[in-house]
Enzyme design. Sequence first.
Site, PDB file in Angstrom:
ATOM      1  N   SER A   1      -4.401   4.434  11.293  1.00 15.02           N
ATOM      2  CA  SER A   1      -4.481   3.080  11.849  1.00 15.02           C
ATOM      3  C   SER A   1      -5.288   3.167  13.135  1.00 15.02           C
ATOM      4  CB  SER A   1      -3.063   2.592  12.169  1.00 15.02           C
ATOM      5  OG  SER A   1      -3.091   1.451  13.005  1.00 15.02           O
TER       6      SER A   1
ATOM      7  N   TYR B   1       5.746   3.376  15.376  1.00 17.79           N
ATOM      8  CA  TYR B   1       4.526   3.308  14.550  1.00 17.79           C
ATOM      9  C   TYR B   1       3.359   4.010  15.256  1.00 17.79           C
ATOM     10  CZ  TYR B   1       0.978   1.042  11.555  1.00 17.79           C
ATOM     11  OH  TYR B   1      -0.050   0.779  10.682  1.00 17.79           O
TER      12      TYR B   1
HETATM   13  P1  NAD Z   1       2.245  -2.876   2.476  1.00 19.22           P
HETATM   14  O1  NAD Z   1       3.590  -3.220   3.040  1.00 19.22           O
HETATM   15  O2  NAD Z   1       1.471  -3.915   1.757  1.00 19.22           O
HETATM   16  O3  NAD Z   1       2.362  -1.622   1.525  1.00 19.22           O
HETATM   17  C1  NAD Z   1       3.137  -0.496   1.876  1.00 19.22           C
HETATM   18  C2  NAD Z   1       3.356   0.350   0.648  1.00 19.22           C
HETATM   19  O4  NAD Z   1       4.190   1.459   1.037  1.00 19.22           O
HETATM   20  C3  NAD Z   1       4.108  -0.383  -0.475  1.00 19.22           C
HETATM   21  O5  NAD Z   1       3.615   0.033  -1.725  1.00 19.22           O
HETATM   22  C4  NAD Z   1       5.534   0.095  -0.286  1.00 19.22           C
HETATM   23  O6  NAD Z   1       6.314   0.039  -1.472  1.00 19.22           O
HETATM   24  C5  NAD Z   1       5.285   1.523   0.136  1.00 19.22           C
HETATM   25  N1  NAD Z   1       6.445   2.147   0.763  1.00 19.22           N
HETATM   26  C6  NAD Z   1       7.170   1.714   1.816  1.00 19.22           C
HETATM   27  N2  NAD Z   1       8.206   2.536   2.038  1.00 19.22           N
HETATM   28  C7  NAD Z   1       8.131   3.509   1.089  1.00 19.22           C
HETATM   29  C8  NAD Z   1       8.911   4.635   0.782  1.00 19.22           C
HETATM   30  N3  NAD Z   1      10.013   4.948   1.473  1.00 19.22           N
HETATM   31  N4  NAD Z   1       8.531   5.412  -0.262  1.00 19.22           N
HETATM   32  C9  NAD Z   1       7.439   5.112  -0.998  1.00 19.22           C
HETATM   33  N5  NAD Z   1       6.661   4.050  -0.744  1.00 19.22           N
HETATM   34  C10 NAD Z   1       7.003   3.256   0.284  1.00 19.22           C
HETATM   35  O7  NAD Z   1       1.440  -2.303   3.729  1.00 19.22           O
HETATM   36  P2  NAD Z   1      -0.129  -2.017   3.975  1.00 19.22           P
HETATM   37  O8  NAD Z   1      -0.564  -2.920   5.065  1.00 19.22           O
HETATM   38  O9  NAD Z   1      -0.877  -1.966   2.716  1.00 19.22           O
HETATM   39  O10 NAD Z   1      -0.026  -0.570   4.632  1.00 19.22           O
HETATM   40  C11 NAD Z   1      -0.459   0.608   3.979  1.00 19.22           C
HETATM   41  C12 NAD Z   1      -0.793   1.653   5.031  1.00 19.22           C
HETATM   42  O11 NAD Z   1      -1.875   1.155   5.824  1.00 19.22           O
HETATM   43  C13 NAD Z   1       0.349   1.969   5.992  1.00 19.22           C
HETATM   44  O12 NAD Z   1       0.370   3.344   6.273  1.00 19.22           O
HETATM   45  C14 NAD Z   1      -0.021   1.191   7.226  1.00 19.22           C
HETATM   46  O13 NAD Z   1       0.515   1.763   8.397  1.00 19.22           O
HETATM   47  C15 NAD Z   1      -1.534   1.299   7.182  1.00 19.22           C
HETATM   48  N6  NAD Z   1      -2.238   0.303   7.977  1.00 19.22           N
HETATM   49  C16 NAD Z   1      -2.089  -1.022   7.705  1.00 19.22           C
HETATM   50  C17 NAD Z   1      -2.782  -1.932   8.494  1.00 19.22           C
HETATM   51  C18 NAD Z   1      -2.674  -3.396   8.255  1.00 19.22           C
HETATM   52  O14 NAD Z   1      -3.136  -4.154   9.116  1.00 19.22           O
HETATM   53  N7  NAD Z   1      -2.118  -3.853   7.157  1.00 19.22           N
HETATM   54  C19 NAD Z   1      -3.599  -1.495   9.531  1.00 19.22           C
HETATM   55  C20 NAD Z   1      -3.720  -0.137   9.758  1.00 19.22           C
HETATM   56  C21 NAD Z   1      -3.027   0.758   8.977  1.00 19.22           C
END
Ligand code: NAD
Length: 259
Positions: free
Chosen positions: A141, A154
């Site tokens: 991130s 986080y």
């Molecule tokens: P999201 O909530 O849409 O998806 C998260 C995924 O992780 C889902 O498939 C969920 O089922 C899975 N998950 C959660 N807990 C779990 C567990 N205990 N075991 C297995 N799977 C699990 O979120 P996203 O925004 O797509 O985030 C994905 C990644 O991207 C994360 O690491 C997040 O920190 C990172 N990220 C997101 C953003 C953003 O703005 N959305 C920005 C930077 C980084």
Amino acid sequence: MSKRTAIVTGSTSGIGLGIARALGMAGHNLVINGLGDPAVIEAIRAELAAETGAEVIYDAADMSKPDEIAAMITNTIARFGHVDVLVNNAGIQFVAPIETFPPARWDLIIQINMSAAFHAIQHALADMKSRGFGRIINVASAHALVASPFKSAYVTAKHGIAGLTKTVALEAAEHGVTVNAVCPGYVLTPLVEKQIPEQAAARGISEDAVIRDVLLAAQPTKRFVTVEEVAALTVFLAGDSAGSITGAIIPIDGGWTAH
Ligand code: NAD
């Protein structure tokens, strides 16, 4: 050559699902993973297979459980013979001032957002090294590079992922295995949608103000990064042309960390 195999953790939603789709389109067989309703997940799995022509299996490993992570790697190798691409993407968020941050939430975020990548890499690396090819892509991130208030767990986990990325890159470099972190700015996924009301409560402002004055305030493009943009970068890093990119912490954040 047989198809490469990619594991994408947390790929039942958001960025992970987009990455799985793009890796499938780029010719990988897929192991998808994540939490959710089994019927919904099966529909996602079947749709990915139909859309990409890839063989797609689902592994229900809970990323907070090291033994389930180990089993996911073992099952992948048993099914496909090898693991070529590992995308450590699963992640959760919780937003609160540190004085009231629940310790159990801290522990869970560290486990899922940071330690899960350690466990998955530990179990997958030997197979990659033995064949002289591997691609490990950690979805970190912008918070691997800079902080925001109320996200102590986080930001800590994501900074930790950056350190893990660099360390394993050095250990794996001579074996054809690259290790990189992609660092998105804000992407409008369920993870972000959920924190809009939480941020509004923590800051005492409206949800519109959170989007305008908090989330996109530091993102110079003034728009959310798209899932497709993060997926395309990941596919590039997974490919042969990216063999000299390793140990890199790569922002894809609309200029956020250029400040
Ligand atoms: P999201 O909530 O849409 O998806 C998260 C995924 O992780 C889902 O498939 C969920 O089922 C899975 N998950 C959660 N807990 C779990 C567990 N205990 N075991 C297995 N799977 C699990 O979120 P996203 O925004 O797509 O985030 C994905 C990644 O991207 C994360 O690491 C997040 O920190 C990172 N990220 C997101 C953003 C953003 O703005 N959305 C920005 C930077 C980084």
